[in-house]
Design a protein around this motif. Structure first.
Motif, PDB file in Angstrom:
ATOM      1  N   TRP A  75       0.705  -1.008  -0.078  1.00 39.30           N
ATOM      2  CA  TRP A  75      -0.008   0.107  -0.030  1.00 39.30           C
ATOM      3  C   TRP A  75       0.751   1.190   0.194  1.00 39.30           C
ATOM      4  O   TRP A  75       0.061   2.486  -0.050  1.00 39.30           O
ATOM      5  N   ILE A  76       2.267   1.121  -0.005  1.00 40.89           N
ATOM      6  CA  ILE A  76       2.853   2.548  -0.024  1.00 40.89           C
ATOM      7  C   ILE A  76       2.778   3.536  -1.154  1.00 40.89           C
ATOM      8  O   ILE A  76       2.482   4.474  -0.978  1.00 40.89           O
ATOM      9  N   THR A  77       2.663   2.533  -2.141  1.00 41.71           N
ATOM     10  CA  THR A  77       2.662   3.814  -3.474  1.00 41.71           C
ATOM     11  C   THR A  77       1.080   4.202  -3.679  1.00 41.71           C
ATOM     12  O   THR A  77       0.871   5.216  -4.355  1.00 41.71           O
ATOM     13  N   ARG A  78       0.097   3.730  -2.754  1.00 44.23           N
ATOM     14  CA  ARG A  78      -1.169   4.059  -2.873  1.00 44.23           C
ATOM     15  C   ARG A  78      -1.656   4.848  -1.802  1.00 44.23           C
ATOM     16  O   ARG A  78      -2.912   5.168  -1.601  1.00 44.23           O
ATOM     17  N   ALA A  79      -0.922   5.003  -0.799  1.00 46.12           N
ATOM     18  CA  ALA A  79      -1.264   5.690   0.520  1.00 46.12           C
ATOM     19  C   ALA A  79      -2.058   6.871   0.017  1.00 46.12           C
ATOM     20  O   ALA A  79      -1.805   7.575  -0.731  1.00 46.12           O
ATOM     21  N   PRO A  80      -3.019   7.198   0.943  1.00 48.44           N
ATOM     22  CA  PRO A  80      -4.204   8.209   0.670  1.00 48.44           C
ATOM     23  C   PRO A  80      -3.462   9.857   0.648  1.00 48.44           C
ATOM     24  O   PRO A  80      -4.202  10.734   0.082  1.00 48.44           O
ATOM     25  N   THR A  81      -2.495   9.965   1.659  1.00 51.27           N
ATOM     26  CA  THR A  81      -1.968  11.341   1.816  1.00 51.27           C
ATOM     27  C   THR A  81      -0.533  11.118   2.012  1.00 51.27           C
ATOM     28  O   THR A  81      -0.031   9.954   2.140  1.00 51.27           O
ATOM     29  N   LEU A  82       0.170  12.220   1.968  1.00 58.15           N
ATOM     30  CA  LEU A  82       1.595  12.236   1.974  1.00 58.15           C
ATOM     31  C   LEU A  82       2.117  12.013   3.350  1.00 58.15           C
ATOM     32  O   LEU A  82       3.195  11.235   3.592  1.00 58.15           O
ATOM     33  N   LYS A  83       1.136  12.295   4.372  1.00 57.86           N
ATOM     34  CA  LYS A  83       1.939  12.062   5.696  1.00 57.86           C
ATOM     35  C   LYS A  83       1.566  10.531   5.824  1.00 57.86           C
ATOM     36  O   LYS A  83       2.621   9.689   6.586  1.00 57.86           O
ATOM     37  N   ARG A  84       0.531   9.941   5.746  1.00 59.17           N
ATOM     38  CA  ARG A  84       0.319   8.523   5.667  1.00 59.17           C
ATOM     39  C   ARG A  84       1.346   7.610   4.889  1.00 59.17           C
ATOM     40  O   ARG A  84       1.733   6.605   5.312  1.00 59.17           O
ATOM     41  N   LYS A  85       1.719   8.165   3.693  1.00 59.77           N
ATOM     42  CA  LYS A  85       2.751   7.283   3.002  1.00 59.77           C
ATOM     43  C   LYS A  85       4.014   7.372   3.722  1.00 59.77           C
ATOM     44  O   LYS A  85       4.537   6.540   3.693  1.00 59.77           O
ATOM     45  N   ALA A  86       4.244   8.626   4.247  1.00 58.02           N
ATOM     46  CA  ALA A  86       5.633   8.527   5.167  1.00 58.02           C
ATOM     47  C   ALA A  86       5.753   7.917   6.413  1.00 58.02           C
ATOM     48  O   ALA A  86       6.500   6.942   6.452  1.00 58.02           O
ATOM     49  N   LEU A  89       5.917   4.160   5.097  1.00 57.89           N
ATOM     50  CA  LEU A  89       7.228   3.718   4.901  1.00 57.89           C
ATOM     51  C   LEU A  89       8.194   3.635   5.711  1.00 57.89           C
ATOM     52  O   LEU A  89       9.052   2.591   5.824  1.00 57.89           O
ATOM     53  N   TRP A 138      -7.261   0.090   2.037  1.00 55.86           N
ATOM     54  CA  TRP A 138      -6.248   0.922   3.034  1.00 55.86           C
ATOM     55  C   TRP A 138      -6.659   0.559   4.715  1.00 55.86           C
ATOM     56  O   TRP A 138      -5.584   0.622   5.376  1.00 55.86           O
TER      57      TRP A 138
END
Lengths: 334, 255
Positions: A75-86, A89, A138
């Motif tokens: 799900w890293i490449t599809r995380a819904p916000t940049l904060k959640r992606k960070a 990751l 997610w």
């Protein structure tokens, strides 16, 4: 992340490395140290069976960390916000770090990381079967943090005091990070539960899928657990599977109420007399099916690890060849 | 935050910086769990995190400069393809570890020069972002440069792969230095350098490393790419489809 696999036999537990010379005087000293609650260190004498049990347990745990990177990495490449992606990751990166500490702890017992990886890639070694379940939405990322890391923490806290020093110290560090991951998972779910109906349904669906596999993470019932008695004697296992599972259920059901989700178990109810929640029968057929390789993700997870390793072979060879050339040049220059 | 000077060019310049970080950060995150050794899994995740962190600061800043109430996520996930201003190089697929490392080296060497210049930007916020980001770019250039050398001067196979990666990527680096009126306006306001001015310094950084790696630098060709002008490669649409899916599927939801 973590393994339930401490009690799960693997096809070949024969690890290479030094063989211990059995010696009654050393054995007595070892037993006394264990009984006094002391730590065994890498250079101390230890019975061969203790060493083998630890290699199996620590390496299964290390493998679980790196295989565990895959379902969340999904799900890293599809995380819904940049904060959640960070956050995600960084979390998956932490799992890789846990794998590193644990392989290093296993190496103190005379096995190499390459040997252990070979056992994983050839299917001889096990990893926690929880990672053979798919992450479909997610919300799974939140539920994996809350339930799977939550179960892992319950399992791991006693290991911070296990008798083998290098493992215990690795676990102290890992537990701190896992607690953080669990809180982040729960926070993700709280945010979704405050959102739309669709988001709340997504969370409930993920809880429905992950609840039973999570409580299976504590392993078979005590009466069916093959390694428990010896591991308890050695101070590798401090609390029984069933006791840990009960503790997890009791804590988690309360958290579910705050969140506003229900567990998919009609028999789950508070038992005043016991002072614990009662819960329904676990489907051990499913558990063993997944352990034995028939879960939805078993084939894909292992194939992904093998592919990463095989695709990277040329890079590892290049690094070795570069070092070899330069060592040769350096020694000529000297 | 109030900015004394905000022009469309200034906003586009900051967006371009933010989009570079966002799109390369997205690409590097694809490696997580699939690297050749565990240490590189950690390093690639780390570099991706640095870039996503830069993207968050830069896109937040661009949104404030723009003054239309768009936050980092609206800018990251809800623009259409021609509105992304990243270099085409950043959006190209990772392919293998060799191409990933050669790209990181070419890009982070350029970023090192850029952040160095931006530390004295008249835009105080941008200068602060540059002061943080330059440390990251130095590490990225060091890490990837070491790998370029090891792969180029490793085995015959790794040399061929590294050379293939350089041959493929090199034409895209011309875009770093393509002139644009945006840069002229921004430079005139003291916000940042004209990128074409950095070409000589960039070559001075990358050429010695490529030489040590025993790689042959291809000659410049008429090939041009135009990502920073909003005209992307075929790869960009796929990257955006994946990255934007949650925001596009659940409009307005909080996560």
């Amino acid at each position: 992340m973590y393994t339930q696999a401490l009690d799960i036999p693997q096809q070949n537990t024969e690890a290479k490395g030094p063989r211990t010379i059995e010696n009654p005087a050393y054995q007595a000293e070892f037993d006394a140290k264990i009984d006094a609650g002391g730590y065994i260190e890498a250079k101390d004498w230890m019975p061969e069976s203790y060493r083998k049990t630890l290699v199996r347990q620590i390496s299964q745990h290390a493998h679980s960390e790196i295989v565990g990177m895959l379902p969340e990495g999904n799900w890293i490449t599809r995380a819904p916000t940049l904060k959640r992606k960070a956050i995600l990751l960084a979390k998956v990166q932490d799992e890789g770090g846990h794998g590193l500490y644990l392989y290093a702890a296993a190496e103190t017992l005379g096995v190499s990381r390459d040997e252990l990886l070979d056992a994983l890639h050839s299917g001889r070694a096990k990893y926690s079967s929880i990672f053979n379940y798919p992450t479909l939405t997610w919300a799974d990322i939140g539920v994996v943090g809350w339930l799977v890391d939550g179960a892992a923490i319950m399992n791991q806290i006693p290991l911070c005091k296990c008798s083998y020093g290098p493992y215990a110290r690795a676990m102290v560090r890992i537990c701190k990070e896992e607690s953080f991951h669990q809180r982040q998972g729960y926070d993700l779910l709280l945010t979704m539960m405050k959102g739309t109906e669709e988001q709340r349904d997504m969370v409930q669906d993920a809880v429905n899928r992950w609840w039973w596999p999570s409580i299976m993470m504590f392993g078979p019932h005590d009466k069916d657990s093959t390694h428990s008695a010896q591991s308890s004697r050695w101070g590798i296992k401090r609390i029984s599977n069933d006791d840990l599972r009960q503790k997890f259920v009791d804590a988690t059901v309360e958290q579910a109420k705050v969140l506003g989700v229900t567990m998919p178990d009609p028999e789950l109810k508070w038992n005043e007399a016991r002072g614990h929640y009662d819960f329904g029968a676990i489907d051990w057929d499913e558990f063993w099916n997944v352990v034995d390789g028939h879960g939805q993700g078993n084939v894909d997870r292992l194939a992904a690890r093998v592919k990463a390793w095989d695709d990277g072979a040329w890079v590892r060879e290049a690094a070795l060849e570069y070092a070899r050339k330069h060592d040769a040049r350096d020694s000529r220059a000297a | 935050m109030t900015q004394q000077m905000t022009s469309p060019e200034h906003i586009e310049y900051v967006l371009r910086l933010g989009d570079n970080a966002l799109i390369l950060g997205q690409r590097l995150s694809e490696w997580c769990g699939h690297a050749p050794v565990l240490e590189e899994d950690m390093a690639l995740a780390n570099m991706s995190l640095d870039l996503i962190g830069q993207a968050r600061m830069l896109l937040t800043h661009a949104g404030r400069l723009e003054g239309r109430g768009r936050d980092e996520d609206q800018l990251a996930f809800l623009r259409t393809e021609p509105n992304y201003r990243n270099l085409t190089l950043c959006e190209l697929p990772n392919q293998d570890f060799g191409r990933t490392m050669v790209r990181n080296f070419l890009y982070s060497s350029f970023q090192k020069l850029l952040w160095e210049r931006l530390m004295t930007s008249s835009d105080a916020e941008l200068a602060a972002i540059a002061a943080k980001s330059i440390k990251e770019a130095r590490y990225h250039a060091q890490h990837s440069g070491d790998w370029v050398i090891r792969l180029g001067d490793g085995t015959a196979d790794s040399h061929a792969r590294a050379q293939g990666a350089l041959d493929y990527l090199w034409p895209y680096t011309a875009e770093f230095f393509a002139t644009t009126p945006v840069d002229d306006a921004v430079a005139a306001a003291g916000v940042g350098p004209v990128w074409s001015e950095l070409e000589t310094a960039w070559e001075a950084l990358v050429m010695p490393v490529l030489a040590e790696a025993t790689l042959t630098v291809p000659a410049r060709t008429p090939f041009r790419s135009y990502g920073k002008f909003g005209r992307h490669s075929e790869h960009m649409g796929h990257l955006l489809a994946e990255m934007q899916i949650m925001q596009r599927t659940y409009p307005g939801a909080q996560w």
